[in-house]
Scaffold this active site. Structure first.
Site, mmCIF file in Angstrom:
data_model
loop_
_atom_site.group_PDB
_atom_site.id
_atom_site.type_symbol
_atom_site.label_atom_id
_atom_site.label_comp_id
_atom_site.label_asym_id
_atom_site.label_seq_id
_atom_site.Cartn_x
_atom_site.Cartn_y
_atom_site.Cartn_z
ATOM 1 N N LYS A 206 0.931 -1.301 -0.063
ATOM 2 C CA LYS A 206 -0.036 0.062 0.059
ATOM 3 C C LYS A 206 0.945 1.292 -0.088
ATOM 4 O O LYS A 206 1.782 1.407 0.978
ATOM 5 C CB LYS A 206 -0.835 -0.110 1.332
ATOM 6 C CG LYS A 206 -1.599 1.121 1.286
ATOM 7 C CD LYS A 206 -2.392 1.052 2.492
ATOM 8 C CE LYS A 206 -3.646 2.537 2.668
ATOM 9 N NZ LYS A 206 -4.470 2.386 3.808
ATOM 10 N N ARG A 216 -10.747 9.646 2.222
ATOM 11 C CA ARG A 216 -10.441 10.410 3.484
ATOM 12 C C ARG A 216 -11.720 11.371 3.843
ATOM 13 O O ARG A 216 -12.114 11.524 4.973
ATOM 14 C CB ARG A 216 -9.319 11.047 3.675
ATOM 15 C CG ARG A 216 -8.058 10.085 3.925
ATOM 16 C CD ARG A 216 -6.645 10.672 3.883
ATOM 17 N NE ARG A 216 -5.709 9.629 3.554
ATOM 18 C CZ ARG A 216 -4.331 9.756 3.193
ATOM 19 N NH1 ARG A 216 -4.084 11.192 3.415
ATOM 20 N NH2 ARG A 216 -3.620 8.826 2.885
ATOM 21 N N LYS A 229 1.438 10.087 5.870
ATOM 22 C CA LYS A 229 1.585 8.668 6.266
ATOM 23 C C LYS A 229 2.848 8.057 5.714
ATOM 24 O O LYS A 229 2.966 6.702 5.382
ATOM 25 C CB LYS A 229 0.249 7.665 5.826
ATOM 26 C CG LYS A 229 -0.917 8.296 6.218
ATOM 27 C CD LYS A 229 -2.255 7.371 5.975
ATOM 28 C CE LYS A 229 -3.456 8.054 6.819
ATOM 29 N NZ LYS A 229 -4.551 6.837 6.738
ATOM 30 N N GLU A 245 7.569 -7.006 0.761
ATOM 31 C CA GLU A 245 6.459 -6.698 1.643
ATOM 32 C C GLU A 245 5.434 -7.844 1.611
ATOM 33 O O GLU A 245 5.045 -8.296 2.655
ATOM 34 C CB GLU A 245 5.504 -5.495 1.420
ATOM 35 C CG GLU A 245 6.329 -4.125 2.028
ATOM 36 C CD GLU A 245 5.812 -4.030 3.537
ATOM 37 O OE1 GLU A 245 5.523 -4.777 4.123
ATOM 38 O OE2 GLU A 245 6.344 -3.144 4.078
ATOM 39 N N LYS A 260 -2.230 -1.892 -3.936
ATOM 40 C CA LYS A 260 -3.179 -0.460 -3.940
ATOM 41 C C LYS A 260 -2.232 0.683 -4.004
ATOM 42 O O LYS A 260 -1.152 0.929 -3.206
ATOM 43 C CB LYS A 260 -3.881 -0.445 -2.473
ATOM 44 C CG LYS A 260 -4.766 0.783 -2.088
ATOM 45 C CD LYS A 260 -5.358 0.585 -0.763
ATOM 46 C CE LYS A 260 -6.265 1.687 -0.432
ATOM 47 N NZ LYS A 260 -6.340 1.619 0.856
ATOM 48 N N SER A 286 -10.120 5.743 -4.416
ATOM 49 C CA SER A 286 -11.472 6.603 -4.409
ATOM 50 C C SER A 286 -10.758 7.714 -5.444
ATOM 51 O O SER A 286 -11.460 8.297 -6.138
ATOM 52 C CB SER A 286 -11.429 7.066 -3.059
ATOM 53 O OG SER A 286 -10.212 7.769 -2.474
ATOM 54 N N TYR A 325 -15.271 1.012 -6.604
ATOM 55 C CA TYR A 325 -16.382 1.537 -6.155
ATOM 56 C C TYR A 325 -17.500 1.622 -7.722
ATOM 57 O O TYR A 325 -18.507 1.946 -7.449
ATOM 58 C CB TYR A 325 -16.011 3.080 -5.981
ATOM 59 C CG TYR A 325 -15.046 3.163 -4.803
ATOM 60 C CD1 TYR A 325 -15.773 3.006 -3.480
ATOM 61 C CD2 TYR A 325 -13.777 3.657 -4.713
ATOM 62 C CE1 TYR A 325 -14.938 3.212 -2.336
ATOM 63 C CE2 TYR A 325 -12.961 3.469 -3.725
ATOM 64 C CZ TYR A 325 -13.477 3.545 -2.622
ATOM 65 O OH TYR A 325 -12.738 3.314 -1.332
HETATM 66 C C1 PBG Z 1 -6.885 3.397 5.617
HETATM 67 C C2 PBG Z 1 -7.363 3.447 4.090
HETATM 68 C C3 PBG Z 1 -7.369 4.125 3.240
HETATM 69 C C4 PBG Z 1 -8.016 3.534 2.117
HETATM 70 C C5 PBG Z 1 -8.569 2.161 2.486
HETATM 71 N N1 PBG Z 1 -8.099 2.015 3.793
HETATM 72 C C6 PBG Z 1 -6.749 5.624 3.220
HETATM 73 C C7 PBG Z 1 -5.737 5.876 3.632
HETATM 74 O O1 PBG Z 1 -4.614 5.220 3.966
HETATM 75 O O2 PBG Z 1 -5.224 6.932 4.212
HETATM 76 C C8 PBG Z 1 -7.964 4.207 0.811
HETATM 77 C C9 PBG Z 1 -9.135 3.530 -0.324
HETATM 78 C C10 PBG Z 1 -9.337 4.628 -1.211
HETATM 79 O O3 PBG Z 1 -8.899 5.649 -1.444
HETATM 80 O O4 PBG Z 1 -10.233 4.341 -1.939
HETATM 81 N N2 PBG Z 1 -6.648 2.472 6.378
#
Ligand code: PBG
Length: 337
Positions: A206, A216, A229, A245, A260, A286, A325
């Site tokens: 990720k 968010r 992050k 990983e 992701k 998203s 989505y």
């Molecule tokens: C956080 C989490 C995130 C997403 C899924 N789980 C956002 C982040 O790491 O800030 C993102 C999913 C998306 O953008 O559709 N645990």
């Protein structure tokens, strides 16, 4: 046959004409290498405490679903042949704390949602996010002590969250937090609680991506987030690290892997899937959703075509399934043919 062998096959123009197989619909159908079906799709859903639907401004067409509409929406996804959903809670500010206790409250929004879907007897897999960000007053996926995201104390919190969600009826625990050692810790905690059949879907690779912005907004963690992050999510510049990983997570007991974001990271998806040979999902996040919606709304892209094309591209790159989505919309399009 490797990719390179394929490009070395003998023959040349004019005897070889690649367009012959493309000339008609029937021959294109026969030589098609990859296919997208509703069984490849997982629908991420946002849930809220109050009844009704709340539109998410930066994700047009996606609403936060209240308890009165959730079960019907999940039922519709199941009818369309979508094998699983992933639940994400919109947590109100009054329930966010530095210790994130709401994450393992057996009566929290996620647990109540899981029980409601279970009670309806729907044949659909329930994937639960394991991460503290929706519950954290500083918006981070891990516990923060003196401005640092602390790894090992976070593991204890994640284990409690995962066991609580399994108790409430989840099928798959999906840690998205990127702490080190979390897969082994969660596996041990699930086993100790007799959840031997609970699967773990690791968000193995990720990235610290700007594509998560609309998410968010959707879960209401963006406003709270202090800093970024980058000390736990991966650097978008790296791919070898993603394979490491993912290999570590498999060794720790992950059943399923995820990469992701999605489309901008297809190279990573391909490497992880092919080098490790384990089921690997992609997450069309998203920001990718928002991007396509915006272009389609302007009339710059044909929405239906581009949605199905992008989802097929994940399959071609090696994804076993895609969190998207667009899942319900795409499954509807596929059913229409
Ligand atoms: C956080 C989490 C995130 C997403 C899924 N789980 C956002 C982040 O790491 O800030 C993102 C999913 C998306 O953008 O559709 N645990």
């Amino acid at each position: 046959m490797t990719d390179r062998d394929a490009t070395r096959l003998p023959g040349s123009f004019p005897r070889v004409r690649m367009r012959r197989n493309r000339a008609s619909a029937w021959s294109r159908a026969l030589v098609r290498e990859h296919a997208l079906t509703p069984a490849d799709l997982i629908w991420p859903i946002f849930v809220q405490e109050q009844d009704g639907r709340t539109p998410i401004a930066s994700m047009p067409g996606q609403d936060r679903l209240g308890p009165d509409v959730l079960v019907d929406a999940v039922g519709r996804a199941a009818e369309l042949g979508i094998p699983a959903i992933a639940l994400f809670p919109y947590v109100t500010d009054d329930k966010k704390t530095e210790a994130c206790e709401e994450a393992w409250n057996p009566d929290n929004l996620v647990c109540r949602s899981l029980r409601a879907i279970r009670a309806a007897g729907l044949q659909i897999g329930l994937i639960c996010d394991v991460a503290l960000d929706p519950y954290n007053s500083n918006g981070h996926d891990g516990l923060v002590v003196d401005g640092r995201i602390v790894n090992d104390p976070t593991l204890e919190a994640l284990c409690k969250q995962a066991v609580t969600q399994a108790d409430a009826g989840g099928d798959v625990q999906a840690p998205s937090d990127m702490m080190d050692g979390r897969i082994a810790a969660i596996r041990d905690a699930l086993d100790a609680a007799d959840h031997h059949d609970q699967a773990i879907l690791s968000y193995a690779a990720k990235y610290a991506s700007a594509y998560y912005g609309p998410f968010r907004d959707a879960v209401g963690s963006g406003g709270a987030l202090k800093g970024d992050k980058k000390t736990y999510q991966m650097d978008p510049a790296n791919t070898d690290e993603a394979v490491r990983e993912a290999a570590l997570d498999l060794a720790e007991g992950a059943d399923l892997l995820m990469v992701k974001p999605g489309l901008p990271y297809l190279d990573v998806l391909r490497r992880v899937r092919h080098e490790l040979g384990a089921p690997t999902f992609a997450y069309q996040v998203s920001g990718e959703y928002a991007q396509l919606c915006a272009a389609a709304a302007n009339g710059w892209l044909d929405r239906e075509k581009v949605v199905l094309e992008t989802l097929l591209c994940f399959k071609r790159a090696g994804a076993d399934a895609v969190l998207s989505y667009f899942a319900v919309e795409a499954a509807g399009l596929l059913a229409r043919g």
